[in-house]
Design a protein around this motif. Sequence first.
Motif, PDB file in Angstrom:
ATOM      1  N   ALA A  24       0.743  -1.240   0.099  1.00 22.56           N
ATOM      2  CA  ALA A  24       0.080   0.032  -0.224  1.00 22.56           C
ATOM      3  C   ALA A  24       0.815   1.251  -0.120  1.00 22.56           C
ATOM      4  CB  ALA A  24      -0.988   0.084   1.104  1.00 22.56           C
ATOM      5  N   ASP A  25       1.981   1.216   0.822  1.00 26.34           N
ATOM      6  CA  ASP A  25       2.935   2.404   0.775  1.00 26.34           C
ATOM      7  C   ASP A  25       4.331   2.079  -0.242  1.00 26.34           C
ATOM      8  OD1 ASP A  25       1.287   3.522   2.821  1.00 26.34           O
ATOM      9  OD2 ASP A  25       2.084   2.205   4.264  1.00 26.34           O
ATOM     10  N   TYR A  26       4.543   3.445  -0.914  1.00 31.30           N
ATOM     11  CA  TYR A  26       5.748   3.446  -1.604  1.00 31.30           C
ATOM     12  C   TYR A  26       7.011   3.476  -0.632  1.00 31.30           C
ATOM     13  CZ  TYR A  26       3.072   4.593  -5.559  1.00 31.30           C
ATOM     14  OH  TYR A  26       2.006   4.773  -6.670  1.00 31.30           O
ATOM     15  N   PRO A  27       8.093   2.786  -1.105  1.00 34.27           N
ATOM     16  CA  PRO A  27       9.208   2.874  -0.027  1.00 34.27           C
ATOM     17  C   PRO A  27       9.513   4.102   0.226  1.00 34.27           C
ATOM     18  CG  PRO A  27       9.715   1.524  -2.063  1.00 34.27           C
ATOM     19  CD  PRO A  27       8.228   2.274  -2.330  1.00 34.27           C
ATOM     20  N   SER A  28      10.105   4.122   1.404  1.00 33.32           N
ATOM     21  CA  SER A  28      10.738   5.559   1.981  1.00 33.32           C
ATOM     22  C   SER A  28      12.040   5.726   1.252  1.00 33.32           C
ATOM     23  CB  SER A  28      11.030   5.359   3.362  1.00 33.32           C
ATOM     24  OG  SER A  28      12.055   4.366   3.813  1.00 33.32           O
ATOM     25  N   ALA A  29      12.636   7.087   1.397  1.00 34.93           N
ATOM     26  CA  ALA A  29      13.805   7.456   0.750  1.00 34.93           C
ATOM     27  C   ALA A  29      15.149   6.353   1.268  1.00 34.93           C
ATOM     28  CB  ALA A  29      14.231   8.835   0.934  1.00 34.93           C
ATOM     29  N   THR A  30      15.155   5.737   2.524  1.00 40.25           N
ATOM     30  CA  THR A  30      15.854   4.903   2.978  1.00 40.25           C
ATOM     31  C   THR A  30      15.747   3.591   2.195  1.00 40.25           C
ATOM     32  OG1 THR A  30      16.057   5.943   4.982  1.00 40.25           O
ATOM     33  CG2 THR A  30      16.603   3.730   5.026  1.00 40.25           C
ATOM     34  N   ASP A  31      14.546   3.037   2.220  1.00 42.11           N
ATOM     35  CA  ASP A  31      14.322   1.874   1.420  1.00 42.11           C
ATOM     36  C   ASP A  31      14.615   2.045  -0.096  1.00 42.11           C
ATOM     37  OD1 ASP A  31      13.508   0.587   3.700  1.00 42.11           O
ATOM     38  OD2 ASP A  31      11.361   0.888   3.409  1.00 42.11           O
ATOM     39  N   ARG A  32      14.415   2.975  -0.797  1.00 44.95           N
ATOM     40  CA  ARG A  32      14.805   3.252  -2.004  1.00 44.95           C
ATOM     41  C   ARG A  32      16.329   3.356  -2.333  1.00 44.95           C
ATOM     42  NH1 ARG A  32      10.733   7.295  -1.853  1.00 44.95           N
ATOM     43  NH2 ARG A  32      12.216   9.022  -1.826  1.00 44.95           N
ATOM     44  N   GLU A  33      16.896   3.907  -1.516  1.00 43.54           N
ATOM     45  CA  GLU A  33      18.326   3.687  -1.383  1.00 43.54           C
ATOM     46  C   GLU A  33      18.996   2.371  -1.543  1.00 43.54           C
ATOM     47  OE1 GLU A  33      22.239   5.326   0.776  1.00 43.54           O
ATOM     48  OE2 GLU A  33      20.594   6.448   1.426  1.00 43.54           O
ATOM     49  N   ALA A  34      18.391   1.676  -0.469  1.00 44.38           N
ATOM     50  CA  ALA A  34      18.731   0.103  -0.398  1.00 44.38           C
ATOM     51  C   ALA A  34      18.377  -0.425  -1.508  1.00 44.38           C
ATOM     52  CB  ALA A  34      18.066  -0.507   0.812  1.00 44.38           C
ATOM     53  N   GLU A  38      21.073  -2.467  -4.137  1.00 43.93           N
ATOM     54  CA  GLU A  38      20.977  -3.798  -4.575  1.00 43.93           C
ATOM     55  C   GLU A  38      20.994  -3.801  -5.883  1.00 43.93           C
ATOM     56  OE1 GLU A  38      20.750  -7.784  -4.897  1.00 43.93           O
ATOM     57  OE2 GLU A  38      21.690  -6.499  -3.174  1.00 43.93           O
ATOM     58  N   THR A  39      20.307  -3.017  -6.507  1.00 45.03           N
ATOM     59  CA  THR A  39      20.194  -3.061  -8.261  1.00 45.03           C
ATOM     60  C   THR A  39      21.647  -2.749  -8.598  1.00 45.03           C
ATOM     61  OG1 THR A  39      18.010  -2.217  -8.035  1.00 45.03           O
ATOM     62  CG2 THR A  39      19.379  -1.812 -10.226  1.00 45.03           C
ATOM     63  N   PHE A  40      22.440  -1.819  -8.088  1.00 46.27           N
ATOM     64  CA  PHE A  40      23.896  -1.761  -8.593  1.00 46.27           C
ATOM     65  C   PHE A  40      24.858  -2.671  -8.315  1.00 46.27           C
ATOM     66  CE2 PHE A  40      23.288   3.403  -7.992  1.00 46.27           C
ATOM     67  CZ  PHE A  40      22.905   3.477  -9.462  1.00 46.27           C
ATOM     68  N   ARG A  41      24.396  -3.403  -7.206  1.00 46.14           N
ATOM     69  CA  ARG A  41      25.300  -4.502  -6.826  1.00 46.14           C
ATOM     70  C   ARG A  41      24.988  -5.788  -7.642  1.00 46.14           C
ATOM     71  NH1 ARG A  41      24.957  -9.012  -5.439  1.00 46.14           N
ATOM     72  NH2 ARG A  41      22.952  -9.188  -5.168  1.00 46.14           N
ATOM     73  N   ALA A  42      23.835  -6.204  -8.148  1.00 49.81           N
ATOM     74  CA  ALA A  42      23.446  -7.247  -8.786  1.00 49.81           C
ATOM     75  C   ALA A  42      23.924  -6.644 -10.312  1.00 49.81           C
ATOM     76  CB  ALA A  42      21.935  -7.241  -8.895  1.00 49.81           C
ATOM     77  N   ALA A  43      23.731  -5.428 -10.780  1.00 51.21           N
ATOM     78  CA  ALA A  43      24.517  -5.448 -12.073  1.00 51.21           C
ATOM     79  C   ALA A  43      25.797  -5.267 -12.138  1.00 51.21           C
ATOM     80  CB  ALA A  43      23.962  -4.117 -12.420  1.00 51.21           C
ATOM     81  N   GLY A  44      26.558  -5.199 -10.999  1.00 50.27           N
ATOM     82  CA  GLY A  44      27.993  -5.175 -11.053  1.00 50.27           C
ATOM     83  C   GLY A  44      28.693  -3.781 -11.326  1.00 50.27           C
ATOM     84  N   VAL A  45      27.748  -2.853 -10.739  1.00 53.90           N
ATOM     85  CA  VAL A  45      28.067  -1.441 -10.981  1.00 53.90           C
ATOM     86  C   VAL A  45      29.094  -1.131  -9.660  1.00 53.90           C
ATOM     87  CG1 VAL A  45      27.236   1.141 -11.073  1.00 53.90           C
ATOM     88  CG2 VAL A  45      25.929  -0.833 -12.437  1.00 53.90           C
TER      89      VAL A  45
END
Length: 83
Positions: A24-34, A38-45
């Motif tokens: 129901a709720d969009y992620p907080s700024a802290t959650d978006r940063e995480a 994780e997206t960068f880590r998984a992509a090897g960035v």
Amino acid sequence: MTDATASGIPTGPIDREPLDYPTADYPSATDREAILRETFRAAGVELGAYDDRIAVWLAQTADWSTFAVIASWVQRAAQPTKE
């Protein structure tokens, strides 16, 4: 909406604003940063200091739709190409 990861990031081409989110709720700024880290880590960035600063800025300032599209680009760019 196209399929999405558990964190709500679209996994394929996006044809409309991604307003759908698994809870129901969009992620907080802290959650978006995480999510972004994780997206960068998984992509090897690998992030430098300025990259990191911009990642924090994006997580803190972007609305969900903009954030989800940018994270989706990174995620999809890291996928093997289909032939």
